[in-house]
Design an enzyme around this catalytic site. Structure first.
Site, mmCIF file in Angstrom:
data_model
loop_
_atom_site.group_PDB
_atom_site.id
_atom_site.type_symbol
_atom_site.label_atom_id
_atom_site.label_comp_id
_atom_site.label_asym_id
_atom_site.label_seq_id
_atom_site.Cartn_x
_atom_site.Cartn_y
_atom_site.Cartn_z
ATOM 1 N N THR B 173 37.025 56.201 -78.792
ATOM 2 C CA THR B 173 37.317 57.212 -79.967
ATOM 3 C C THR B 173 38.072 56.566 -81.159
ATOM 4 O O THR B 173 39.195 56.625 -81.321
ATOM 5 C CB THR B 173 38.140 58.456 -79.401
ATOM 6 O OG1 THR B 173 39.357 58.066 -78.760
ATOM 7 C CG2 THR B 173 37.240 58.974 -78.352
ATOM 8 N N THR B 175 38.652 57.227 -84.209
ATOM 9 C CA THR B 175 39.547 57.639 -85.344
ATOM 10 C C THR B 175 40.839 57.818 -84.806
ATOM 11 O O THR B 175 41.886 57.893 -85.324
ATOM 12 C CB THR B 175 39.119 59.071 -85.552
ATOM 13 O OG1 THR B 175 38.588 59.774 -84.398
ATOM 14 C CG2 THR B 175 37.949 58.913 -86.600
ATOM 15 N N ASP B 176 41.114 57.753 -83.166
ATOM 16 C CA ASP B 176 42.386 57.741 -82.608
ATOM 17 C C ASP B 176 43.082 56.340 -82.791
ATOM 18 O O ASP B 176 44.154 56.485 -82.711
ATOM 19 C CB ASP B 176 42.350 57.908 -81.137
ATOM 20 C CG ASP B 176 42.207 59.557 -80.773
ATOM 21 O OD1 ASP B 176 42.428 60.402 -81.582
ATOM 22 O OD2 ASP B 176 41.609 59.573 -79.661
ATOM 23 N N SER B 177 42.372 55.382 -83.023
ATOM 24 C CA SER B 177 43.114 54.125 -83.155
ATOM 25 C C SER B 177 43.185 53.722 -84.594
ATOM 26 O O SER B 177 44.114 53.008 -85.276
ATOM 27 C CB SER B 177 42.506 52.986 -82.597
ATOM 28 O OG SER B 177 40.988 52.813 -82.432
ATOM 29 N N PRO B 180 46.184 56.494 -86.707
ATOM 30 C CA PRO B 180 47.728 56.102 -86.768
ATOM 31 C C PRO B 180 48.071 54.995 -87.880
ATOM 32 O O PRO B 180 49.357 55.026 -87.952
ATOM 33 C CB PRO B 180 48.058 55.646 -85.394
ATOM 34 C CG PRO B 180 46.746 56.354 -84.464
ATOM 35 C CD PRO B 180 45.672 56.405 -85.482
#
Lengths: 405, 406
Positions: B173, B175-177, B180
């Site tokens: 996923t 966009t999770d990495s 941030p």
């Protein structure tokens, strides 16, 4: 936000985004290219109508070099290196993607300049970092996502590992390097000293595994699961493309499963057993393969009859965790992004084009952030930037004739 | 700056939220000397604390590897936000904080009276960042997705995979990495602005928008020419061969990228495949692109019997971009990561010795430090309430008894 910070950007493609981000945040980013432009670094496709390979028409270049001023300089020429030192003396940050040691061999690397310029922040973004057994190895996006562990887990189980067609290794490394630069600028505010920020694209890749590399690894390597996530399907065929939807249970997800079945029932596509399904007892980790197959057949048959837009509209209204797999056109039309005015149109009069770009997205209450100018033409700001060094028109012409600029 | 160079020594960060995207962003500060305090509660636990947890796990909410690995160097206070006294405690912590970072869904902070306007009244120069899937405004802001939906909405799924199969998205996923990194950058840029002007501010980050911005090239190409880019397997427009090829052993692969004729000849030499180099249909870049299927098949025959790491070193020595498709196990013995000190072992009270990871940045005079594993829930209640808020230990016991600290 970064108004007043000057950045000398020597980077090639892996660093384009880092410089763009800092420029979009208000820094004065000066993009330095060899005379005639960095042809190898400006890849296609090229905006139509011109001769193929015209670097001024490279669309990836236009996309990733906004908010920068552009100058040319031959770093192989002694006078070019002299000018580089003068530019560095007036800069807060140098951003470069050269192979480790390459610039110092020319006498213009961090080691060569840091003593004379103690306030300078120097960001070196490289495939592996400045030192170590692989420091001199080469890696673009494909090799980076391979070595970094992401590719092994991406793709279908019956085919080779696969990458994203746009270079995600660079897309991660860009904001990582920009963050490192901002951190070093913050440190300088307190210490008065700049420092070397050594960013490794390889190491940056590992966070895409979400602590995977830190977890105890036993037995066989995990396998690629393609359109599935664990045991259940995640990517489904809709009428006009794909959607994501997790057939997973648990308290946070049960209401969205019930809402989906209601939606299916409205269209006469929820069989009785599904309408009465006990989702509280459903556990996607322990349910039988046959049961998963039965559920997937019912949901899949329904999704295949509806468009992505219709499914997504219902998802928004009824809090269903389903999303379209958007292509660029669908992204450009997404109402939410339009509402938030994500896109900005830039004019390219000499190319006869006006092009929509995603603007810098964050909304900051006290600072205007966002694209401030289009990507520069080759050497567009030579007179302006070298003028600030006290170089007049006559000398500029001479340097240009000598091929230094 | 501290004697050890810690960049954010003395900086106070308050973190509210759950999942991966928020905690990953504040770690940039925690690893460089800031005090980062997580506000969380057993009443409504961070789902990361429940991930892969078996029913009846003796360590309960302190037994999730993923949570512990993702939150090192942080402190945890357990405050029940459904109680007015809990909210009052948080507000007192805001007075102490330089930065508040939250990643709840929109409306949550306002419902608790913890929106930026309220917090700014307590701490006028506060830097506050909210990050969620779609941002704080707009018709789709309450859409209930996670990173998997963010990746699809931003366009990554469509661009990842095989043209004749469904688009799968990069593992994990993306966009999770991605987001941030931008959240950390925005906090840092806002802190720089505050040092210059004394002003704090509020920043609204949408994960989907970080993804779309990252894919600027696809948007610009579409807007400029109408082209809708699609996934191309491992092919590239400016390189051939450009692919992932089998090596000796089960699920062993090597990535090879060749962007000019000189590199192609070097590759053929290093593979001892003079016949390939001599083939006219592979002679130039344009011809190799035109015959990419045959090229990939021919190359796979040459790599299939090779040991992948030895082949990578041979090709790199010849000046060819090549890299093993590493597994998790490979990464754990990767010599370059070892040289960078990427992994560092810390002991966790419940889970024992764990392998923590660094990010990709090394500031020469202020390197990151991993000192403590992700905190147990409420582990620092006493420390924060007594030392930061100046409460008496007896008050603390009372707050526990009344379920405010829970």
């Amino acid at each position: 936000m970064l108004t007043g910070i000057r950045i000398l950007d020597l980077s090639r493609e892996p660093g384009f985004l880092a410089g763009k981000i800092l420029g979009d945040l208000g820094a004065d980013v000066i993009k330095l290219e060899p005379p005639g432009g960095d042809r190898a670094g400006r890849r296609g496709p090229y905006l139509g109508g011109g001769r193929p390979g015209d670097p001024e028409r490279s669309l990836p270049w236009l996309a990733l070099n906004t908010s920068k001023r552009g100058i040319t300089l031959d770093l192989a020429a002694p006078r070019g290196r002299e000018l580089f030192r003068a530019l560095a003396a007036r800069a807060d940050v140098v951003l470069e993607t050269a192979a480790p040691g390459e610039l110092d061999a020319l006498g213009i690397g961090h080691a060569s300049l840091c003593e004379a310029l103690p306030r300078l922040v120097w960001c070196a973004l490289t495939p592996f970092g400045q030192t170590g057994p692989w420091a001199r190895h080469r890696a673009g996006d494909l090799v980076s996502v391979a070595l970094g562990g992401n590719a092994f887990l991406t793709g279908d189980p019956d085919r080779p590992p696969v990458r994203c067609t746009l270079p995600t290794a660079f897309l991660h490394a860009g904001p990582e390097a920009a963050t490192g630069i901002a951190m070093a600028l913050y440190a300088r505010e307190r210490s008065g000293r700049g420092q070397l920020v050594d960013v490794s694209m390889h190491e940056t890749q590992l966070s895409t595994l979400v602590t995977g590399a830190g977890q105890p690894a036993t037995g066989r390597p995990r396998a690629r699961t393609g359109a599935r996530l664990g045991r259940t399907r995640e990517i489904w065929r809709a009428l006009d493309g794909d959607v994501t939807f997790g057939l997973r249970g648990g308290p946070a997800r049960i209401p969205n499963l019930i809402a989906t079945v209601e939606y299916m029932a409205e269209h006469g596509m929820a069989p009785e057993w599904l309408r009465k399904y006990d989702w509280r007892a459903y556990n996607h980790n322990t349910v039988s393969d046959e049961e998963i197959a039965r559920l997937e057949a019912a949901f899949g048959a329904f999704f295949a009859t509806r468009s992505r837009r219709e499914l997504y509209q219902r998802a928004i209204e009824h809090r269903i965790m389903l999303a379209p797999c958007n292509d660029a056109r669908a992204v450009l039309e997404q109402p939410q992004l339009r509402f938030r005015e994500l896109f900005t149109t830039l004019e390219y009069p000499e190319l006869g084009a006006s092009i929509e770009h995603p603007d810098f997205f964050a909304k900051a209450s006290r600072c205007r952030v966002g694209i401030r100018r289009r990507a520069p033409r080759i050497g567009e700001h030579n007179a302006e930037v070298y003028g600030e060094l006290g170089i007049g028109a006559a000398e500029l012409a001479r340097l240009s004739a000598q091929g230094v600029i | 700056v501290a004697a050890d160079g810690a960049i954010f020594d003395g900086l106070h960060v308050l973190e509210l939220g759950a999942g991966a995207a928020g905690p990953v962003a504040t770690r940039y500060f925690a690893d460089h000397g800031a005090t980062v305090v997580r506000v969380e509660s057993a009443r409504r636990p961070d789902f990361l604390r429940l991930i892969h947890l078996k029913p009846g796990d003796p360590h309960g909410l302190d037994g999730s590897h993923m949570f512990v690995l993702m939150n090192p160097n942080k402190k945890s206070v357990s405050i029940d936000l459904s109680k007015p006294e809990g909210i009052a405690l948080v507000k007192r912590l805001v007075a102490w904080a330089d930065v508040v970072s939250e990643n709840f869904s929109p409306k949550a902070m306002a419902a608790w009276g913890l929106d930026y306007e309220s917090l700014r009244a307590i701490r006028p120069d506060l830097v506050m960042v909210s990050s969620c899937l779609f941002g704080q405004t707009g018709p789709e802001r309450m859409y209930p997705g996670f990173g998997g939906q963010g990746s699809a909405l931003a366009g990554f799924n469509h661009l990842t995979g095989w043209p004749d199969r469904a688009g799968v998205g990069p593992h994990g996923t993306i966009t999770d990495s991605l987001s941030p990194r931008y959240v950390a950058l925005m906090i840092c840029a806002a802190l720089l602005h505050r040092r210059r002007t004394g002003e704090g501010q509020y920043i609204d980050v949408s994960q989907v928008e970080t993804g779309v911005y990252s894919l600027s090239e696809a948007i610009v190409r579409c807007s400029a020419t109408g082209e809708v880019m699609t996934r191309a397997g491992n092919r590239a427009e400016n390189a051939a061969p450009h692919g992932i090829y089998p090596c000796r052993g089960e699920e062993r692969w090597i990535a090879i990228a060749v962007s000019c004729d000189e590199e192609w000849r070097a590759l053929a030499r290093a593979l001892r495949a003079g016949d390939l180099a001599a083939e006219p249909r592979f002679a130039t870049h344009a011809q190799r692109l035109a015959h990419a299927d045959a090229l990939d098949a021919a190359l796979a025959e040459r790599t299939r019997g090779e040991e992948p790491f030895a082949l990578m070193e041979r090709l790199q020595a010849a000046g060819v971009e090549a890299g093993v498709v590493q597994t998790i196990q490979d990464l754990q013995r990767d010599p370059q990561l070892a040289h960078r000190g990427h992994f560092q072992t810390l002991r966790h009270s419940a889970l024992g010795e764990l392998r923590f990871e660094h990010y990709g940045i090394r500031c020469a005079d202020g390197p990151p430090r991993l000192l403590t594993p992700g905190p147990n829930l409420g582990e620092h209640n006493r420390e924060i309430l007594c030392e930061v808020l100046g409460e008496e230990p007896a008050t603390l016991d009372d707050l526990v008894a009344r379920g405010v600290l829970a």
